[in-house]
Enzyme design. Structure first.
Site, short mmCIF file in Angstrom:
data_model
loop_
_atom_site.label_atom_id
_atom_site.label_comp_id
_atom_site.label_asym_id
_atom_site.label_seq_id
_atom_site.Cartn_x
_atom_site.Cartn_y
_atom_site.Cartn_z
N ASP A 1 -14.34 -1.10 5.50
CA ASP A 1 -14.96 0.22 5.52
C ASP A 1 -15.23 0.77 4.13
OD1 ASP A 1 -12.39 0.74 4.67
OD2 ASP A 1 -12.12 2.52 5.92
N THR B 1 -6.78 -1.32 4.81
CA THR B 1 -7.06 0.11 4.91
C THR B 1 -8.29 0.35 5.76
OG1 THR B 1 -6.13 0.41 2.70
CG2 THR B 1 -7.43 2.22 3.60
N ASP C 1 -9.72 -6.13 6.16
CA ASP C 1 -9.24 -5.25 5.09
C ASP C 1 -8.19 -4.33 5.71
OD1 ASP C 1 -9.15 -3.95 2.57
OD2 ASP C 1 -10.34 -2.34 3.44
#
Length: 782
Positions: free
Chosen positions: A538, A298, A296
């Site tokens: 996250d 970000t 991912d």
């Protein structure tokens, strides 16, 4: 006014009644489980019985194998307890603390300190740690898929139930705890399945298969040996029992399971020093086998924070720039738990006072926008949306081209638009009036490029899958020199059928506008093509994919839900820690494969020797003390060092096949050569009244052959590996030259002819081992 929660007195009363959420967070096995797993094994039972037999018939030096087992078991327990201590301490560091209202003040408390009736606040990414009823809800959407299998988030209203184990995907609120401790739903599930053993371990499964077959081989061989030594040879019963024990003990690869546990445990300790929490031990091995890692953007390639770099008013905007700034500030104030993008806007435009928020629509990864309604006349009142331009605007809108140009430079772009419809209207995004583009700069992680380069060098494909605009994600990936970043793919155009999606994923490297459910589908599609997939993330939008991936890796600063489902948590939030985890896994796999070959070579030649003894009706060549000496010098001590050595070999599948391909022929060669030397020595020393002369010749032969097997397994050579082999050889020479050690181990070489014959037989066997090793390496490449 919000509910103030319990008072300190009420909390104390509930604690006194035992109404506390006292379910322990288990990051590892209990001390009792560790001791039991290391002591109560089938092979310890076999060795223990044989050790007791030797204590009865004597002498004690023939029972040395029993003390070796005790020492090995103690080492295994100590190392696993050490790993447990590391795991538990890191788990405490990484454990999230829910926010609980008490005496009207919200404060974080440990999960185990929550009591019945507590009011617990919720925000995006928070996990519900106990069961309860919703007390307050502000667009509260909860994902219960980990419990019910239902993928769609559930909109919660006051009075609705909340199940522990679910997590918030959008909005916020609070709920009252109605079930705590072992009565909670998630706790009941945990009673049925421990988190410690969820990850599949090919090493442990393979070793279990090997041990099962070894057990079945031992039974008939041992029976035949007992009959041979007690009946056919008509020995003194004590001597017959000693010889029988000597034949059975080396069949047991007793140290193999121990060294596997020790290698995993030391890996956990090493990674713990790097602030990496391995929540399930075999996950170290799993990540080493990964050939696709899904990232991912970000929080993984970029840092969590962002900065507003520019505010661009669009033509025909329904508000001037000062008004737009105040609207953005008010939007920030309307969300009590802003995400990284909204936090950057709050930091840039803090002056949002004076606007009363009458309704809000929290950000959701699925819809890609948030919104708020404000009271008051003029351009600042009404309904406002903030989100992805390509979601809020129709195709072909002029503002989209401007946003695409900014995305191509790696910038993140949000559109502020005024909505004509109410926020609760499902068609709220229709007929919006674009007002301004908010341009955000993302902070690249300094270590991301090196980590991506490491994976590329290790032939591990990296796939960036993000909810952001595909062009923007591709630009960020291109800055990090990720192959394939120049052709990003919009996930909304991906086929829904699994095979077609898998083919598209194999071709591409960067995917944008991916929904949480699509992330999960993408992981499944890659797995359907035989890939071993790791997923890093996250945010709450990564939870489903993390759960389904072979290995889930969460950032320590990420949401509680991601940390709960991941097998590995990077507490230092450093993507650069992943190569260390891969390296540890490869060290464990490569080294255990090496030492397993040593152990199973011994098992094979021990079974062969026992069969030959039964068929030829001769005494078993060795006493238990001889094989204890040989096992210690050619397997036990070297295996311990080899199992913990650095190893950068790529992890390969088919553990059992790779071990047995050389262990079987090597064992057959060693057993055949040793038995030939034994028969020659029996014939040569037939008229010599020296007890054990033929056994000494056979022991010399088997030691030299086993040492050569060790020399092959220790390759490629380094100075310490060469020193290890030479040290073992020197130790055996010391035993042969020291009188009291000769007597202790019942070893004495008589004359020169037979000892040199034994050396010659061992040399021929060594040549055969070399040819076999080279043939096996060509025929069955790793």
């Amino acid at each position: 006014m919000s509910h103030p929660g319990l008072t300190a007195r009420e909390v104390a009363e509930r604690v006194a009644r035992g109404e506390v959420n006292d379910v322990p967070v288990r990051s590892s096995r209990s001390t009792r489980d560790i001791v039991r797993a290391n002591v109560l094994t089938r092979f310890n039972a076999i060795i223990g019985v044989l050790f007791l037999i030797i204590l009865v018939v004597g002498p004690l030096q023939d029972g040395l194998f029993g003390f070796v087992i005790i020492a090995n078991t103690a080492i295994g327990i100590v190392q696993e307890l050490r790993a447990k201590k590391t795991l538990d301490s890191l788990a405490v560091i990484g454990e999230a603390k829910p926010t609980v209202r008490r005496d009207g003040t919200p404060a974080p408390v440990a999960t185990g300190e929550i009591v019945l009736g507590d009011v617990i606040e919720l925000g995006p990414g928070d996990k519900c740690v106990v069961d309860g009823d919703v007390l307050e809800a502000d667009g509260l959407e909860i994902d219960e898929s980990l419990l019910t299998g239902e993928a769609d988030p559930v909109l919660k209203r006051p009075g609705d139930p909340v199940m522990s184990g679910s997590f918030v995907v959008a909005g916020g609120g609070a709920f009252t705890a109605t079930k705590v401790g072992r009565e909670a739903y998630a706790a009941q599930l945990a009673e049925e399945a421990s988190r410690f053993t969820l990850v599949h371990s090919e090493l442990r499964t393979g070793i279990s298969v090997i041990l099962k077959y070894v057990t079945w081989m031992m039974i008939p061989t041992a029976l035949g040996l007992i009959v041979s030594q007690l009946v056919i040879e008509d020995h003194d019963w004590r001597e017959a029992v000693r010889r029988m024990v000597a034949g059975i003990v080396p069949m047991v690869p007793e140290g193999l399971v121990l060294l596997t546990s020790v290698a995993f445990a030391i890996g956990v300790v090493r990674l713990g020093r790097r602030q990496c929490l391995v929540q399930e031990l075999p996950a170290i091995e799993g990540l080493a086998r990964v050939d696709v890692v899904c990232l991912d953007k970000t929080g993984t390639l970029t840092e969590g924070g962002m900065d507003v770099s520019e505010l661009r008013l669009l033509p025909d905007a329904p508000a001037d720039e000062p008004s737009v700034r105040r609207v953005l500030g008010a939007l920030g104030e309307s969300d009590p738990r802003p995400n990284a993008s909204l936090q950057a806007i709050i930091d840039a435009y803090p002056d949002g006072t004076g606007r009363r928020c009458t309704a809000s629509l929290p950000f959701s990864s699925a819809r890609k926008y948030s919104g708020a309604s404000f009271d008051g006349p003029g351009t600042q009142g009404g309904n406002w949306l903030l989100g992805a331009p390509d979601v809020l605007l129709p195709s072909g809108a002029a503002a989209l081209a401007e946003a695409d140009d900014l995305n191509a430079r790696g910038l993140r772009v949000l559109l502020l638009a005024r909505a004509s419809r109410e926020l609760g209207d499902p068609r709220v995004t229709e007929d919006v009036h674009p007002t301004a583009l908010v341009v955000l700069e993302q902070r690249l992680r300094s270590d991301a490029a090196d980590t991506l380069r490491y994976f590329a060098e290790q032939d591990v494909s990296a796939k960036v899958i993000s909810g952001d605009n595909a062009v923007s994600v591709g630009a960020v990936a291109a800055q990090l020199a990720l192959p394939g970043a120049e052709t990003p793919v919009d996930a909304r155009r991906l086929p829904g059928e699994r095979d077609a999606m898998a083919r598209a994923l194999d071709r591409g490297a960067v995917f944008g506008r991916v929904t949480p459910q699509q992330k999960r589908d993408m992981v499944g599609a890659l797995q359907s093509r035989g890939h071993t997939v790791a997923m890093t993330g996250d945010g709450v939008n990564d939870v489903l994919a993390l759960k389904d991936a072979d290995i889930g890796v969460a950032m320590g600063s990420g949401s509680e839900a991601t940390r709960a489902v991941a097998q590995i948590v990077l507490l230092n939030n450093s993507f650069a820690t992943l190569p260390s985890v891969v390296a540890e896994g490869r060290r464990v796999i490569g080294n255990i494969t090496r030492v397993a070959t040593l152990f199973l070579t011994k098992t094979v030649y021990s079974v062969l020797l026992a069969v030959l003894v039964v068929c030829t009706r001769v005494p078993y060549p060795f006493l238990p003390r001889h094989l204890t000496l040989l096992s210690t010098l050619t397997i036990g001590v070297p295996a311990f060092f080899l199992a913990l050595a650095p190893n950068r070999e790529r992890a390969q599948p088919h553990f059992v096949r790779r071990v047995m391909r050389y262990a079987v022929p090597a064992g057959l060669i060693a057993g055949t050569a040793t038995f030939a030397a034994y028969l020659l020595a029996r014939h040569y020393y037939a008229g010599v009244d020296v007890l054990g002369a033929e056994t000494s010749a056979a022991t010399l032969t088997l030691f030299l052959i086993s040492l050569w097997v060790l020399a092959i397994i220790a390759r490629p050579y380094t100075w310490w590996r060469v020193a290890l082999v030479l040290t073992m050889a020197a130790a055996f020479v010391i035993v042969l030259l020291t009188p009291w050690l000769q007597r202790f181990f019942a070893l004495k070489l008589i004359g020169t002819t037979m000892p040199w014959t034994a050396v010659a037989i061992a040399a021929v066997a060594a040549i055969a081992l070399e040819f076999t090793w080279r043939w096996v390496s060509r025929r069955f490449p790793a």
